[in-house]
Design a protein around this motif. Structure first.
Motif, PDB file in Angstrom:
ATOM      1  N   ARG A 128      22.541   3.522 -93.899  1.00 43.24           N
ATOM      2  CA  ARG A 128      21.731   3.206 -92.714  1.00 43.24           C
ATOM      3  C   ARG A 128      20.363   2.693 -93.123  1.00 43.24           C
ATOM      4  O   ARG A 128      19.768   3.170 -94.080  1.00 43.24           O
ATOM      5  CB  ARG A 128      21.538   4.452 -91.851  1.00 43.24           C
ATOM      6  N   LYS A 129      19.891   1.743 -92.332  1.00 45.31           N
ATOM      7  CA  LYS A 129      18.577   1.155 -92.559  1.00 45.31           C
ATOM      8  C   LYS A 129      17.935   0.981 -91.192  1.00 45.31           C
ATOM      9  O   LYS A 129      18.545   0.407 -90.292  1.00 45.31           O
ATOM     10  CB  LYS A 129      18.753  -0.176 -93.269  1.00 45.31           C
ATOM     11  N   LEU A 130      16.715   1.494 -91.030  1.00 46.34           N
ATOM     12  CA  LEU A 130      15.982   1.351 -89.780  1.00 46.34           C
ATOM     13  C   LEU A 130      14.652   0.674 -90.076  1.00 46.34           C
ATOM     14  O   LEU A 130      13.947   1.072 -91.002  1.00 46.34           O
ATOM     15  CB  LEU A 130      15.724   2.719 -89.140  1.00 46.34           C
ATOM     16  N   THR A 131      14.311  -0.326 -89.290  1.00 45.42           N
ATOM     17  CA  THR A 131      13.036  -1.013 -89.479  1.00 45.42           C
ATOM     18  C   THR A 131      12.221  -0.903 -88.197  1.00 45.42           C
ATOM     19  O   THR A 131      12.641  -1.391 -87.146  1.00 45.42           O
ATOM     20  CB  THR A 131      13.250  -2.492 -89.857  1.00 45.42           C
ATOM     21  N   TYR A 164      -7.202   2.361 -92.903  1.00 44.81           N
ATOM     22  CA  TYR A 164      -6.342   1.966 -91.791  1.00 44.81           C
ATOM     23  C   TYR A 164      -5.560   3.167 -91.279  1.00 44.81           C
ATOM     24  O   TYR A 164      -4.830   3.810 -92.032  1.00 44.81           O
ATOM     25  CB  TYR A 164      -5.349   0.880 -92.228  1.00 44.81           C
ATOM     26  N   GLY A 165      -5.743   3.452 -89.992  1.00 44.72           N
ATOM     27  CA  GLY A 165      -4.899   4.437 -89.342  1.00 44.72           C
ATOM     28  C   GLY A 165      -3.569   3.772 -89.028  1.00 44.72           C
ATOM     29  O   GLY A 165      -3.523   2.568 -88.757  1.00 44.72           O
ATOM     30  N   VAL A 166      -2.497   4.534 -89.097  1.00 46.63           N
ATOM     31  CA  VAL A 166      -1.164   3.976 -88.861  1.00 46.63           C
ATOM     32  C   VAL A 166      -0.474   4.769 -87.761  1.00 46.63           C
ATOM     33  O   VAL A 166      -0.516   6.004 -87.754  1.00 46.63           O
ATOM     34  CB  VAL A 166      -0.292   4.041 -90.141  1.00 46.63           C
ATOM     35  N   PHE A 167       0.162   4.048 -86.847  1.00 42.33           N
ATOM     36  CA  PHE A 167       1.019   4.706 -85.860  1.00 42.33           C
ATOM     37  C   PHE A 167       2.216   3.820 -85.564  1.00 42.33           C
ATOM     38  O   PHE A 167       2.211   2.620 -85.845  1.00 42.33           O
ATOM     39  CB  PHE A 167       0.248   5.084 -84.588  1.00 42.33           C
ATOM     40  N   PHE A 168       3.243   4.443 -85.028  1.00 39.50           N
ATOM     41  CA  PHE A 168       4.483   3.746 -84.683  1.00 39.50           C
ATOM     42  C   PHE A 168       4.713   3.907 -83.182  1.00 39.50           C
ATOM     43  O   PHE A 168       5.007   5.014 -82.727  1.00 39.50           O
ATOM     44  CB  PHE A 168       5.683   4.363 -85.420  1.00 39.50           C
ATOM     45  N   PRO A 169       4.584   2.836 -82.402  1.00 43.59           N
ATOM     46  CA  PRO A 169       4.817   2.948 -80.965  1.00 43.59           C
ATOM     47  C   PRO A 169       6.210   3.492 -80.623  1.00 43.59           C
ATOM     48  O   PRO A 169       6.376   4.176 -79.613  1.00 43.59           O
ATOM     49  CB  PRO A 169       4.655   1.507 -80.466  1.00 43.59           C
ATOM     50  N   PRO A 183      14.482   0.939 -82.802  1.00 44.18           N
ATOM     51  CA  PRO A 183      13.312   0.116 -83.140  1.00 44.18           C
ATOM     52  C   PRO A 183      13.134  -1.055 -82.175  1.00 44.18           C
ATOM     53  O   PRO A 183      14.101  -1.694 -81.778  1.00 44.18           O
ATOM     54  CB  PRO A 183      13.633  -0.409 -84.538  1.00 44.18           C
ATOM     55  N   SER A 184      11.898  -1.320 -81.813  1.00 50.24           N
ATOM     56  CA  SER A 184      11.570  -2.477 -80.987  1.00 50.24           C
ATOM     57  C   SER A 184      11.512  -3.716 -81.861  1.00 50.24           C
ATOM     58  O   SER A 184      11.194  -3.649 -83.043  1.00 50.24           O
ATOM     59  CB  SER A 184      10.202  -2.300 -80.318  1.00 50.24           C
ATOM     60  N   LYS A 185      11.807  -4.859 -81.266  1.00 50.36           N
ATOM     61  CA  LYS A 185      11.712  -6.138 -81.976  1.00 50.36           C
ATOM     62  C   LYS A 185      10.289  -6.691 -81.912  1.00 50.36           C
ATOM     63  O   LYS A 185       9.836  -7.378 -82.820  1.00 50.36           O
ATOM     64  CB  LYS A 185      12.679  -7.156 -81.375  1.00 50.36           C
ATOM     65  N   THR A 186       9.599  -6.400 -80.814  1.00 54.64           N
ATOM     66  CA  THR A 186       8.232  -6.882 -80.625  1.00 54.64           C
ATOM     67  C   THR A 186       7.409  -5.782 -79.962  1.00 54.64           C
ATOM     68  O   THR A 186       7.961  -4.830 -79.405  1.00 54.64           O
ATOM     69  CB  THR A 186       8.184  -8.141 -79.736  1.00 54.64           C
ATOM     70  N   LEU A 187       6.100  -5.941 -80.022  1.00 58.62           N
ATOM     71  CA  LEU A 187       5.180  -5.009 -79.362  1.00 58.62           C
ATOM     72  C   LEU A 187       4.296  -5.788 -78.401  1.00 58.62           C
ATOM     73  O   LEU A 187       4.049  -6.982 -78.603  1.00 58.62           O
ATOM     74  CB  LEU A 187       4.310  -4.295 -80.406  1.00 58.62           C
ATOM     75  N   VAL A 205       0.195  -5.603 -87.491  1.00 58.54           N
ATOM     76  CA  VAL A 205       1.541  -5.101 -87.219  1.00 58.54           C
ATOM     77  C   VAL A 205       2.420  -5.488 -88.404  1.00 58.54           C
ATOM     78  O   VAL A 205       2.444  -6.647 -88.810  1.00 58.54           O
ATOM     79  CB  VAL A 205       2.117  -5.681 -85.908  1.00 58.54           C
ATOM     80  N   THR A 206       3.111  -4.499 -88.954  1.00 56.25           N
ATOM     81  CA  THR A 206       3.944  -4.752 -90.119  1.00 56.25           C
ATOM     82  C   THR A 206       5.263  -4.000 -89.998  1.00 56.25           C
ATOM     83  O   THR A 206       5.284  -2.862 -89.519  1.00 56.25           O
ATOM     84  CB  THR A 206       3.205  -4.357 -91.422  1.00 56.25           C
ATOM     85  N   PRO A 207       6.369  -4.618 -90.395  1.00 59.35           N
ATOM     86  CA  PRO A 207       7.648  -3.896 -90.358  1.00 59.35           C
ATOM     87  C   PRO A 207       7.724  -2.883 -91.503  1.00 59.35           C
ATOM     88  O   PRO A 207       7.300  -3.165 -92.625  1.00 59.35           O
ATOM     89  CB  PRO A 207       8.682  -5.008 -90.533  1.00 59.35           C
ATOM     90  N   ILE A 208       8.241  -1.726 -91.188  1.00 53.12           N
ATOM     91  CA  ILE A 208       8.427  -0.661 -92.182  1.00 53.12           C
ATOM     92  C   ILE A 208       9.896  -0.252 -92.138  1.00 53.12           C
ATOM     93  O   ILE A 208      10.411   0.130 -91.079  1.00 53.12           O
ATOM     94  CB  ILE A 208       7.531   0.557 -91.881  1.00 53.12           C
ATOM     95  N   THR A 209      10.554  -0.339 -93.276  1.00 54.17           N
ATOM     96  CA  THR A 209      11.978  -0.003 -93.353  1.00 54.17           C
ATOM     97  C   THR A 209      12.165   1.355 -94.015  1.00 54.17           C
ATOM     98  O   THR A 209      11.545   1.642 -95.043  1.00 54.17           O
ATOM     99  CB  THR A 209      12.740  -1.084 -94.145  1.00 54.17           C
ATOM    100  N   VAL A 210      13.012   2.176 -93.395  1.00 51.13           N
ATOM    101  CA  VAL A 210      13.357   3.481 -93.962  1.00 51.13           C
ATOM    102  C   VAL A 210      14.881   3.573 -94.077  1.00 51.13           C
ATOM    103  O   VAL A 210      15.614   2.936 -93.326  1.00 51.13           O
ATOM    104  CB  VAL A 210      12.804   4.652 -93.124  1.00 51.13           C
TER     105      VAL A 210
END
Length: 137
Positions: free
Chosen positions: A2-5, A17-22, A62-66, A76-81
Motif C-alpha cells: 500500500r502507498k498513500l500520498t 515551517y509548521g506542517v499540517f495535513f488537511p 487523500p485529496s487530489k487538490t486543496l 503544498v507538497t505531496p508526502i507518500t507513506v
C-alpha cells in the motif's frame, strides 16, 4: 504494498515551517528547513496512520487538490507513506522491559555471559506456541 500520498501544507514560521495535513486531522509536525519539514511530515503521517489503524479508525482518503484560500502563503507538497512498511517496522521494533530475578541466578547468568534478551524472547515464543511463526503478526 500500500502507498498513500497526502498533500502536506508547510506554513512558514519564524524558525522554520509548521506542517499540517488537511486530510489527516491532528497530524502536525515542524522542520527548520523545507527539506526537514518534508522529512518530519513523512514520519508524522506514517506514525499517525499506523496509530489510526491500531485503533481501528477509518483511514482518510487523500485529496487530489486543496482549496487555494486554505493554503495561501504556504507550500503544498505531496508526502507518500507506506503503511505496511511502517507497521512491520513498528511491530518488530525492539523494546526494553524490566524483569526480576533472584540475585544468585543473575550472578551465575552474568558469569556465563547470558544474553537475557535472546533467552527471554526464545522462551516467550516457545511458551506462547509461536515458534516458527513470523513475528509482528
Amino acid at each position: 504494498m500500500r502507498k498513500l500520498t497526502y498533500l502536506a501544507v508547510l506554513e512558514p514560521a519564524d524558525e522554520g515551517y509548521g506542517v499540517f495535513f488537511p486530510d489527516i486531522p491532528g497530524c502536525i509536525s515542524f522542520g527548520k528547513t523545507i527539506e526537514e519539514a518534508q522529512q518530519m511530515a513523512e514520519e508524522a503521517a506514517g506514525l499517525h496512520i499506523y496509530a489510526m489503524e491500531q485503533e481501528g479508525e477509518e483511514i482518510p482518503k487523500p485529496s487530489k487538490t486543496l482549496d487555494t484560500e486554505d493554503v495561501s502563503g504556504c507550500i503544498v507538497t505531496p508526502i507518500t507513506v507506506y503503511p505496511d512498511m511502517i507497521k512491520n517496522e513498528m511491530d518488530n521494533k525492539r523494546v526494553k522491559t524490566n524483569i526480576t530475578l533472584p540475585n544468585w541466578l543473575k550472578q551465575i547468568a552474568e558469569e556465563n555471559k547470558v544474553n537475557y534478551s535472546r533467552i527471554l524472547e526464545t522462551a516467550l515464543m516457545d511458551y506462547l506456541g509461536l515458534q516458527g511463526k513470523r513475528q509482528g503478526k
